[in-house]
Design an enzyme around this catalytic site. Structure first.
Site, PDB file in Angstrom:
ATOM      1  N   LYS A 192      25.134  58.655  42.391  1.00 60.99           N
ATOM      2  CA  LYS A 192      24.177  57.604  42.601  1.00 60.99           C
ATOM      3  C   LYS A 192      23.085  57.869  41.251  1.00 60.99           C
ATOM      4  O   LYS A 192      22.290  58.653  41.761  1.00 60.99           O
ATOM      5  CB  LYS A 192      23.756  57.046  43.761  1.00 60.99           C
ATOM      6  CG  LYS A 192      22.697  56.127  43.924  1.00 60.99           C
ATOM      7  CD  LYS A 192      22.594  55.650  45.432  1.00 60.99           C
ATOM      8  CE  LYS A 192      21.465  54.694  45.186  1.00 60.99           C
ATOM      9  NZ  LYS A 192      21.294  53.899  46.614  1.00 60.99           N
ATOM     10  N   LYS A 245      28.108  54.501  40.797  1.00 64.05           N
ATOM     11  CA  LYS A 245      26.846  53.752  40.772  1.00 64.05           C
ATOM     12  C   LYS A 245      25.797  53.968  39.834  1.00 64.05           C
ATOM     13  O   LYS A 245      25.302  55.012  39.917  1.00 64.05           O
ATOM     14  CB  LYS A 245      26.657  53.354  42.277  1.00 64.05           C
ATOM     15  CG  LYS A 245      25.660  52.507  42.394  1.00 64.05           C
ATOM     16  CD  LYS A 245      25.182  52.373  43.861  1.00 64.05           C
ATOM     17  CE  LYS A 245      23.782  51.580  44.042  1.00 64.05           C
ATOM     18  NZ  LYS A 245      23.111  51.777  45.074  1.00 64.05           N
TER      19      LYS A 245
HETATM   20  C1  PBG Z   1      20.340  51.458  49.234  1.00 65.90           C
HETATM   21  C2  PBG Z   1      21.062  50.826  48.086  1.00 65.90           C
HETATM   22  C3  PBG Z   1      20.566  50.298  47.048  1.00 65.90           C
HETATM   23  C4  PBG Z   1      21.719  49.783  46.345  1.00 65.90           C
HETATM   24  C5  PBG Z   1      22.698  49.812  47.355  1.00 65.90           C
HETATM   25  N1  PBG Z   1      22.481  50.609  48.273  1.00 65.90           N
HETATM   26  C6  PBG Z   1      19.204  50.266  46.540  1.00 65.90           C
HETATM   27  C7  PBG Z   1      18.755  51.478  45.690  1.00 65.90           C
HETATM   28  O1  PBG Z   1      19.126  52.720  45.991  1.00 65.90           O
HETATM   29  O2  PBG Z   1      17.635  51.409  45.312  1.00 65.90           O
HETATM   30  C8  PBG Z   1      21.854  48.967  45.015  1.00 65.90           C
HETATM   31  C9  PBG Z   1      22.682  47.855  44.937  1.00 65.90           C
HETATM   32  C10 PBG Z   1      22.543  47.181  43.903  1.00 65.90           C
HETATM   33  O3  PBG Z   1      21.645  47.081  43.010  1.00 65.90           O
HETATM   34  O4  PBG Z   1      23.360  46.308  43.891  1.00 65.90           O
HETATM   35  N2  PBG Z   1      19.946  53.034  48.925  1.00 65.90           N
END
Ligand code: PBG
Length: 325
Positions: A192, A245
């Site tokens: 991520k 992601k």
């Molecule tokens: C929670 C989370 C996030 C997303 C998914 N789970 C936000 C982040 O990390 O700031 C992002 C999903 C999206 O942007 O569609 N941690």
């Protein structure tokens, strides 16, 4: 002499037959935001076409998802009250726990995946407990594990930790096993990246950090080997599916992870990717539908087995129409 065309040009049937990438509706996951209240299905300004639903309104949208042929949903909670320790994430009557129960009762067949993180529930908006100015990794692990357990107790099939704390997959696996849920799966947000593409999500879920940023625990976009390291560690700790992601700016990472792990790879086309195409479409700069189809094909072509997307329902429709897949 006639030159033989290099590509097969015998029309749609041939083109379809020789297609290298197939997209199945069953490989798609649709994200849903759950908020407090009753009778609410409010539009999310930052994500045109997406809504926040109160638990009682979930059956309507889940019915639409299942009707389109998509079989899985990914649930996010948007609580009214937040605190330092993010306790709304793991209380038994939390907004996600209640939402899961409503869906489970009505739709035994839908696959329910829940996002496991503290950032939507903490007053400071970080993904874990704060000590001083930084996130305390080890103090956060039991809270994440507790959150995951409360989700499966409510009826979730799979939990998806998105916090990026070290050791959280192992902590969650052990807690689920000890709690009597060895069959429940973990889809880990393994790679991520710290990304600007989460902007609209933070508006949708009200989870922008109050101070600092998430670079301490999310990955640097310059790194690819590090993603492999994270994914391999997560598999070792017990992840059933690993995720990359965002998706569009990280197709090489999806490919590399696909080649290096022996579990399914999911890709998340995040909020900013969706909002970007939507606004360019609305401005008349690109054809929204074909851009979305091209992106989805690209993610699967890169090697993803699963795609999490705000477009899941639309994509299913386009598959039915033979416009993609
Ligand atoms: C929670 C989370 C996030 C997303 C998914 N789970 C936000 C982040 O990390 O700031 C992002 C999903 C999206 O942007 O569609 N941690």
């Amino acid at each position: 002499m006639l030159t033989r065309p290099r590509r097969l040009r015998n029309g749609a049937v041939m083109r379809d037959m020789v297609r290298e990438t197939r997209i199945s509706k069953k490989s798609l996951i649709y994200p849903i935001f759950i908020r407090e209240g009753a009778g609410v299905a409010e539009e999310i300004e930052a994500l045109p076409g997406q809504r926040r639903y109160s638990p009682d309104m979930l059956p309507g949208i889940v019915e639409t998802v299942l009707g389109s042929g998509v079989g899985s949903v990914l649930l996010f909670g948007v609580p009214d009250v937040k605190d330092e320790a993010g306790s709304g994430a793991y209380v038994d009557d939390g907004v996600v726990q209640r939402g899961v129960r409503v869906i489970r009762e009505r739709f035994p067949e839908v696959q329910i995946v829940t996002d496991v993180c503290l950032c939507e529930y903490t007053s400071h908006g970080h993904c874990g407990v704060i000590r001083g100015e930084s996130v305390d990794n080890d103090a956060t692990l039991p809270l994440l594990a507790r959150t995951a357990l409360s989700h499966v107790e409510a009826g979730a099939d799979m939990v998806a930790p998105s916090d990026m704390m070290d050791g959280r997959v192992k902590a969650i696996r052990e807690t689920l096993d000890d709690g009597g849920f060895p069959e429940k799966a973990i889809m880990s947000y393994s790679a991520k990246y710290a990304s600007s593409f989460y902007g609209p999500f933070r508006e949708a879920a009200g989870s922008a950090p109050a101070f600092g940023d998430r670079r301490g625990y999310q990955m640097d976009c310059h790194n690819r080997r590090e993603a492999l390291k994270e994914a391999l560690l997560d598999v070792e700790e017990g992840a059933d599916i690993v995720m990359v992601k965002p998706a569009m700016a990280y197709l090489d990472v999806i490919s590399a992870v696909r080649e290096n792990v022996n579990v399914p790879v999911a890709a998340y086309s995040v909020s900013g990717e969706y909002a970007m195409v939507k606004s360019a479409g609305r401005a008349g700069l690109i054809d929204e539908g074909s851009a979305f189809r091209e992106i989805a094909a690209g993610v699967f072509r890169a090697g993803a087995d699963i795609l999490i997307t705000y477009n899941a329902i639309e994509l299913a429709g386009w598959i039915d129409e033979g416009r993609i897949g």
